[in-house]
Scaffold this motif. Sequence first.
Motif, PDB file in Angstrom:
ATOM      1  N   ARG A 176       0.832  -1.051  -0.293  1.00  0.00           N
ATOM      2  CA  ARG A 176       0.017   0.088  -0.262  1.00  0.00           C
ATOM      3  C   ARG A 176       0.609   1.269  -0.005  1.00  0.00           C
ATOM      4  O   ARG A 176       1.940   1.205   0.563  1.00  0.00           O
ATOM      5  N   GLU A 177       0.378   1.760  -1.037  1.00  0.00           N
ATOM      6  CA  GLU A 177       1.048   3.477  -0.662  1.00  0.00           C
ATOM      7  C   GLU A 177       0.219   4.789  -0.717  1.00  0.00           C
ATOM      8  O   GLU A 177      -2.045   4.721  -0.788  1.00  0.00           O
ATOM      9  N   THR A 178       0.309   5.674   0.112  1.00  0.00           N
ATOM     10  CA  THR A 178      -0.581   7.232   0.312  1.00  0.00           C
ATOM     11  C   THR A 178       0.440   7.611  -0.486  1.00  0.00           C
ATOM     12  O   THR A 178       1.428   7.974  -0.330  1.00  0.00           O
ATOM     13  N   TRP A 179      -0.721   8.247  -0.794  1.00  0.00           N
ATOM     14  CA  TRP A 179      -0.444  10.063  -1.826  1.00  0.00           C
ATOM     15  C   TRP A 179      -1.010  11.260  -1.935  1.00  0.00           C
ATOM     16  O   TRP A 179      -2.433  11.100  -1.225  1.00  0.00           O
ATOM     17  N   THR A 180      -0.637  12.647  -1.384  1.00  0.00           N
ATOM     18  CA  THR A 180      -1.225  13.465  -1.615  1.00  0.00           C
ATOM     19  C   THR A 180      -1.364  14.117  -2.738  1.00  0.00           C
ATOM     20  O   THR A 180      -0.288  14.490  -3.193  1.00  0.00           O
ATOM     21  N   LEU A 181      -2.302  14.652  -3.458  1.00  0.00           N
ATOM     22  CA  LEU A 181      -2.764  15.142  -4.439  1.00  0.00           C
ATOM     23  C   LEU A 181      -2.623  16.231  -4.971  1.00  0.00           C
ATOM     24  O   LEU A 181      -3.562  16.950  -3.595  1.00  0.00           O
ATOM     25  N   CYS A 182      -1.953  17.219  -5.139  1.00  0.00           N
ATOM     26  CA  CYS A 182      -2.913  18.291  -5.474  1.00  0.00           C
ATOM     27  C   CYS A 182      -1.975  18.884  -7.037  1.00  0.00           C
ATOM     28  O   CYS A 182      -0.984  18.921  -6.948  1.00  0.00           O
ATOM     29  N   TRP A 183      -2.985  19.532  -7.713  1.00  0.00           N
ATOM     30  CA  TRP A 183      -2.903  19.771  -9.123  1.00  0.00           C
ATOM     31  C   TRP A 183      -1.765  21.593  -9.434  1.00  0.00           C
ATOM     32  O   TRP A 183      -2.938  22.076  -8.312  1.00  0.00           O
ATOM     33  N   GLN A 184      -1.166  21.883  -9.589  1.00  0.00           N
ATOM     34  CA  GLN A 184      -0.702  23.160 -10.513  1.00  0.00           C
ATOM     35  C   GLN A 184      -0.781  22.943 -11.514  1.00  0.00           C
ATOM     36  O   GLN A 184      -0.091  22.673 -12.441  1.00  0.00           O
ATOM     37  N   PRO A 185      -1.560  24.643 -11.845  1.00  0.00           N
ATOM     38  CA  PRO A 185      -1.461  24.863 -13.163  1.00  0.00           C
ATOM     39  C   PRO A 185      -0.154  25.080 -14.340  1.00  0.00           C
ATOM     40  O   PRO A 185       0.389  24.351 -15.257  1.00  0.00           O
ATOM     41  N   GLU A 186       1.232  25.033 -12.857  1.00  0.00           N
ATOM     42  CA  GLU A 186       1.954  24.899 -13.552  1.00  0.00           C
ATOM     43  C   GLU A 186       2.732  24.206 -14.348  1.00  0.00           C
ATOM     44  O   GLU A 186       3.847  23.942 -15.159  1.00  0.00           O
ATOM     45  N   PHE A 187       2.053  23.106 -13.677  1.00  0.00           N
ATOM     46  CA  PHE A 187       2.220  21.387 -14.342  1.00  0.00           C
ATOM     47  C   PHE A 187       2.450  21.579 -15.901  1.00  0.00           C
ATOM     48  O   PHE A 187       2.675  20.753 -16.357  1.00  0.00           O
ATOM     49  N   GLU A 188       0.930  22.122 -16.484  1.00  0.00           N
ATOM     50  CA  GLU A 188       1.317  22.360 -17.895  1.00  0.00           C
ATOM     51  C   GLU A 188       2.289  22.222 -19.077  1.00  0.00           C
ATOM     52  O   GLU A 188       2.970  22.272 -19.861  1.00  0.00           O
ATOM     53  N   VAL A 189       2.898  23.604 -18.059  1.00  0.00           N
ATOM     54  CA  VAL A 189       4.399  24.001 -18.843  1.00  0.00           C
ATOM     55  C   VAL A 189       5.434  22.444 -18.822  1.00  0.00           C
ATOM     56  O   VAL A 189       6.329  22.581 -19.928  1.00  0.00           O
ATOM     57  N   ASP A 190       5.553  22.642 -17.824  1.00  0.00           N
ATOM     58  CA  ASP A 190       6.712  21.323 -17.739  1.00  0.00           C
ATOM     59  C   ASP A 190       6.126  20.069 -18.139  1.00  0.00           C
ATOM     60  O   ASP A 190       7.379  19.043 -19.236  1.00  0.00           O
ATOM     61  N   LEU A 191       4.854  19.971 -18.895  1.00  0.00           N
ATOM     62  CA  LEU A 191       4.060  19.082 -19.592  1.00  0.00           C
ATOM     63  C   LEU A 191       5.068  18.755 -20.521  1.00  0.00           C
ATOM     64  O   LEU A 191       5.011  18.163 -21.744  1.00  0.00           O
TER      65      LEU A 191
END
Length: 739
Positions: A426-441
């Motif tokens: 089992r793994e636990t993750w904390t998710l939070c999307w940032q708009p700047e990730f679009e540039v990283d993609l």
Amino acid sequence: MPVATPVRAEPAEVRLLGIRHHGPGSARAVAAELAEYRPDIVLIEGPPEADGIVHLAADPGMRPPVALLAHAVDDATAAAFWPFAVFSPEWQAIQHALAENVPVRFCDLSVAVQFADKSPDRGGSGDPLAELAAAAGYDDPERWWDEVVEHRRGDESPFEAIADAMTALREDRAAQGIREQRREASMRNGIRAARKEGFERIAVVCGAWHVPALREPLPPATHDRKLLTGLPKRKVTCTWVPWTHGRLASTSGYGAGITSPGWYHHLFTTTENVTASWLTQVARVLRAEDLPVSSAHVIEAVRLADTLAVLRERGLAGLAEVTEATRSVLCGGNDVQLDLVTRRLVVGELLGAVPDETPQAPVAADLTARAKSLRLRRDALEREIDIDLRAPNGTAKSQLLHQLRLLGIDWGVPSMSARRGTGTFRETWTLCWQPEFEVDLIAAGVHGTTVPGAAANTLRDEISDDAPLAVITTAVEDCLLAGLADALPDVLSALDTRAAADTDATHLMAALPALARAARYGDVRETDTGQLREVAQRMLARVCAGLVRAAQGIDEEAAIEMSRLVEGVHGAVGLLEGATEPWLGALTALANRDGVPPLLAGKVVRLLNDAQRLDSVEVALRLGRALTPGVTPAAAAGYIEGFFAGGALVLVHDERLLRVVDEWLTAVPPEAFVEVLPLLRRTFGAFAWPERRSIGERAAALDRPGARPANTENPVDDDRGRAVLPVISRLLRASGGAR
């Protein structure tokens, strides 16, 4: 959608709507002005490269806040955003034009030119709002603009007054910087082009500062052509991306940011009972945190906010009034609770959405498809998810999040679960999307067209010939976590080659723990790790052979690092089949050598004691030799630090060791005690409080053989104890527990 180009019958009328880039009053005024004026073309301050995708704003799948993203084709990190919220005047202008089927264009300086222009800029507008606010007697420009423009609900247009104020300000300013001059020249060219095409009613929505430069009469076209001719350009592309209210806030670093996007959204979307509905939302936020807020609290807060507005001669309670009412009534003066309201409501974390047909970079499109199939939704608020690696869907989620981390996109961050568990499934993750990730993609596109492909190539780039061994070992672990089976042979080959060529035992020791951890993933992730275990076994053999030599003649700082490395390898060998005995043999050889630094020697003896390779008698003898009067107090303290860094239980349960340490401490000369005190505090201060208490009690009883330490905090009263015995006897008889 097709639009008709009108034929001009008389000189075109241009109406300039000077606005602030985000604000409910400005947006409402623009919408009303456009509805009354009914232009046949709308020009908006923004990137002209986005004209081809502006029609997507009419799609039902487009939900603000969103942003136009422009980036250079040859370097995705050269990027810029133009955010829009529902209360942005430009967004309302776009919506009006699309609804009325009239052309809408952006008329700012080309992004291609802006990205290529490296010349320093001088001049600029500064902060015109601050000057206007100061002239009106306000020390806060935000509050002045809110009261004058954003909170207004009347029918009177503010645009002429704003234009006159900006004209007066520009007259007192130095010349505009060259970049601002070019931007305004581009806007004027946009107006001229619309006139040339025959449009008669032209609406221009732009920052209020630019209005004086766009007023009639315009300077000669040759003047603007001279500013814009021959400028370098870069190839750029544009798309729409989701945005958040949090990224609209000035605290996020956005240049045209505002302090309260959530409040502005409420002002624009709420037509009645603005104060009451806002404070009702505040109450919901506080109740969600199990804080006591009743309807009576809300009613009283509304009364206080409205009263403050009357006292301050305001027609409507503003953010200052509702905030004071929130603090005083709903939060009881607690600023921590008020900060919660500010984050959740005043700023807010509303995340927008763009239609499926929005053009995307290949990696971004692949992520969208994968996230949709795995039901991973993008949220601007942090949320925690637990992933079961035994389920195919759980494994796929984990691999996707690990792949994104390899690309520098921390949508998910591994975290400790609130649920206790020691399994590796089992793994636990904390998710939070940032708009700047679009540039990283977009930037990830240089490595591949899919998320796993780009992640695999990123790993291959990291394992260059000069990469440290620890980096390559970490890459192996990352490869297994991310499920990059195609890249694993390349990474393992680089690891084997690098490990064979590296003769430094410390490098091998630093790399081994990650390699041993990676070997266990074959059980849960169904990955063949046979080659991985073979490499780890060969590395461990070289570590065992070189351990004694690597630990000889090192200084205190190196001893600290070596002690950390030894502890890391000791924890890793348990994950490798058949590795324990060779490693304990190497530790025994090291413990029997002279010249080992005291800190490291103490650590090794403690590890051997915990592994039951040395009995308590032998450990006491070694500890006694390390603490004899012939050993300097500093060296003895170092041995103690190394030995007891593993925990205090050995002192609690082994009186022989406790007596050795106690006798040494009492024999330390007063002048040397000050020198060793920091080391002792660092060692014993790491023990848990109950352990320190137990050690103290046992140490106090050392001089009285057979005596038990007194319980001074909770002494037993024998008379009171005997008084309850009859009652206990009756209870036992009633339950059948006594005969």
